[in-house]
Each structure stands twice: as C-alpha cells, then as structure tokens.
Design an enzyme around this catalytic site. Structure first.
Site, PDB file in Angstrom:
ATOM      1  N   LYS A  85     -11.791  -8.874  -2.914  1.00  0.00           N
ATOM      2  CA  LYS A  85     -11.137  -7.709  -2.312  1.00  0.00           C
ATOM      3  C   LYS A  85     -12.126  -6.975  -1.396  1.00  0.00           C
ATOM      4  O   LYS A  85     -11.829  -6.715  -0.226  1.00  0.00           O
ATOM      5  CB  LYS A  85     -10.647  -6.776  -3.441  1.00  0.00           C
ATOM      6  CG  LYS A  85      -9.845  -5.611  -2.945  1.00  0.00           C
ATOM      7  CD  LYS A  85      -9.312  -4.789  -4.099  1.00  0.00           C
ATOM      8  CE  LYS A  85     -10.395  -3.874  -4.638  1.00  0.00           C
ATOM      9  NZ  LYS A  85      -9.933  -2.979  -5.700  1.00  0.00           N
TER      10      LYS A  85
ATOM     11  N   ASP B  93      -5.307  -5.181  -3.336  1.00  0.00           N
ATOM     12  CA  ASP B  93      -5.639  -4.211  -4.376  1.00  0.00           C
ATOM     13  C   ASP B  93      -4.378  -3.981  -5.201  1.00  0.00           C
ATOM     14  O   ASP B  93      -3.368  -4.673  -5.036  1.00  0.00           O
ATOM     15  CB  ASP B  93      -6.206  -2.917  -3.763  1.00  0.00           C
ATOM     16  CG  ASP B  93      -5.145  -2.104  -3.039  1.00  0.00           C
ATOM     17  OD1 ASP B  93      -4.024  -2.606  -2.850  1.00  0.00           O
ATOM     18  OD2 ASP B  93      -5.440  -0.945  -2.673  1.00  0.00           O
TER      19      ASP B  93
END
Ligand code: SF4
Length: 235
Positions: free
Chosen positions: A129, A147
């Site tokens: 991420k 996310d």
C-alpha cells in the site's frame, strides 16, 4: 428469479462511469499527506498508520527541518526523533521504523527512494500500500492503493468480492486503464472518507448511487444522508 450475473463489458462500463462521476465530484482529489519529494512521502506514509493525515502534516515541517534526507534521519538521535513524532502516538515503534527505513535507504540505495515496487516493498516497514502511494504520487508511476476505504468501496460497487488487498488490487486494476490507477485510488479513498462510510454510508447523498449495488446500506433519505457527509477527509 435471481438477477443474471453482470457481463464483463457492463462491469467495466459501470466501473468507469463510477470513477468519472467521482472525478467530477472530487476535482481536488489527491494524496492528503503533504510532501515535497519521494523521501518525505515515504516517511509520512509510514507515519500515517494509526493516525490522521492532518496530524502527520502538522509534524512534517519540524521533522524534515531536522532530518531533510535519509542520511540525516538514519543518524538521528533516537530521543529527539521520538519527541518529534510523539504527537502521532506509538512514538517508540514509529521512531524505530524511521531509523530502520532510513538506514536501509542509505545502505541499499545511496539515500534515494527507489522508484520500483520490488525495491520499495523490500524496505523495512514498507508494504504494498505504501509502495503504491509513493510510486503513484511521487514518481507518477500508476499504482492502486488498497486501503480500508478502497477495499470496502470496491466490494460495495461489486467490482470484486476479494478481501485480500493484493487480490483486490489486481481485480480492480483489470477494469481500468493503467494510467487511471493513481487517480482512481484517490477518488475511492476520498469518497470513502467523506460519504461511503464503513457504518452508515450516506446513500441518499451519494453521487454514484445509481450505479451502486449496495445503495440502501445506509440511509436513502436525502436529509438524513446529508447529515452523514463529512466535508473533510481524515480530520
Ligand atoms: S450508494 Fe451508498 S453504499 Fe453505494 S457508494 Fe454510495 S454511499 Fe456507498
């Protein structure tokens, strides 16, 4: 009779309509963390775990005035660094992360942030991420940032039913042109922070309601829904 499954063509069309509508709704969508260069973005993204972007933005000037690059941060006095990142919580763990991360940047990359996913995820404390945030926003290399908001919205939109972030990334990436990946990430994250909340999504005030199979998961009454809309992101 259950509805027929959506064709791939319709899924792609619907996904792109949603993204275009979100782009029109959030013309300012961008990374909500402030940064001036790849090193700063990498560090503030690591720091943003379990706190708000606003708090991270508040400590950023002091942090980078003291440690403008990886070399300076790797040589930081631990107690001083802990004091600077203190307002973000978990200050010992966060300090440890920054010291290890900056030391690895110095040892492996001469202090520079590498512009490759494989190199970024090999750095201590850097997951996929974070790597995609840095690639997309500091290097202009398209990346999908999965996310909690992105994953939740992708499932509500029935773009995928995967829960594993890497699988979500691949499934959603296949619905869009690669060049759109970074902005797509911002659009979903902004919408998730402002309207499509985890509990009580503001369905009655949602600009993509007509394409969303999860419409009705939150209040559909426009007045009740409008009260749920947040005007800021992670305040
Ligand atoms: S209609 Fe409701 S569930 Fe669907 S995106 Fe909008 S707020 Fe989220």
């Amino acid at each position: 009779m259950p509805a027929a499954p959506e064709s791939r063509t319709n899924l792609v069309r619907r996904a792109r309509k949603i993204d275009r509508a979100l782009a029109a709704t959030y013309p300012d969508a961008r990374c909500e963390l402030d940064f001036d260069n790849p090193f700063e973005l990498l560090v503030v993204t690591v720091l943003s775990a379990q706190t708000t972007d606003k708090r991270v933005n508040a400590v950023r000037p002091t942090l980078f005035a003291a440690y403008p690059d990886a070399k300076a941060m790797a040589a930081a006095d631990r107690a001083t660094l802990e004091g600077i990142v203190g307002p973000l919580g978990f200050f010992r763990a966060k300090t440890e992360s920054l010291l290890k991360l900056s030391a690895a940047l110095v040892e492996r990359h001469g202090g520079d942030v590498p512009p490759r996913l494989e190199d970024l995820v090999a750095l201590p404390g850097v997951g996929r991420k974070t790597a995609n945030v840095v690639l997309g926003n500091a290097f202009g290399i398209p990346g999908i940032t999965v996310d909690t908001h992105f994953g939740r919205l992708a499932r509500r939109f029935a773009w995928t039913d995967e829960t594993d972030p890497v699988k979500v990334e691949h499934a959603v990436g296949a619905l869009f042109d690669k060049r759109d990946w970074t902005m797509l990430s911002h659009h979903l994250i902004w919408h998730g922070r402002r309207v499509c909340h985890s509990r009580n999504p503001a369905c009655g005030a949602c600009p993509v309601a007509q394409w969303c199979p999860a419409y009705g998961e939150g209040p559909t009454d426009p007045v009740a829904a409008a009260k749920l809309v947040k005007t800021e992101g992670r305040a």
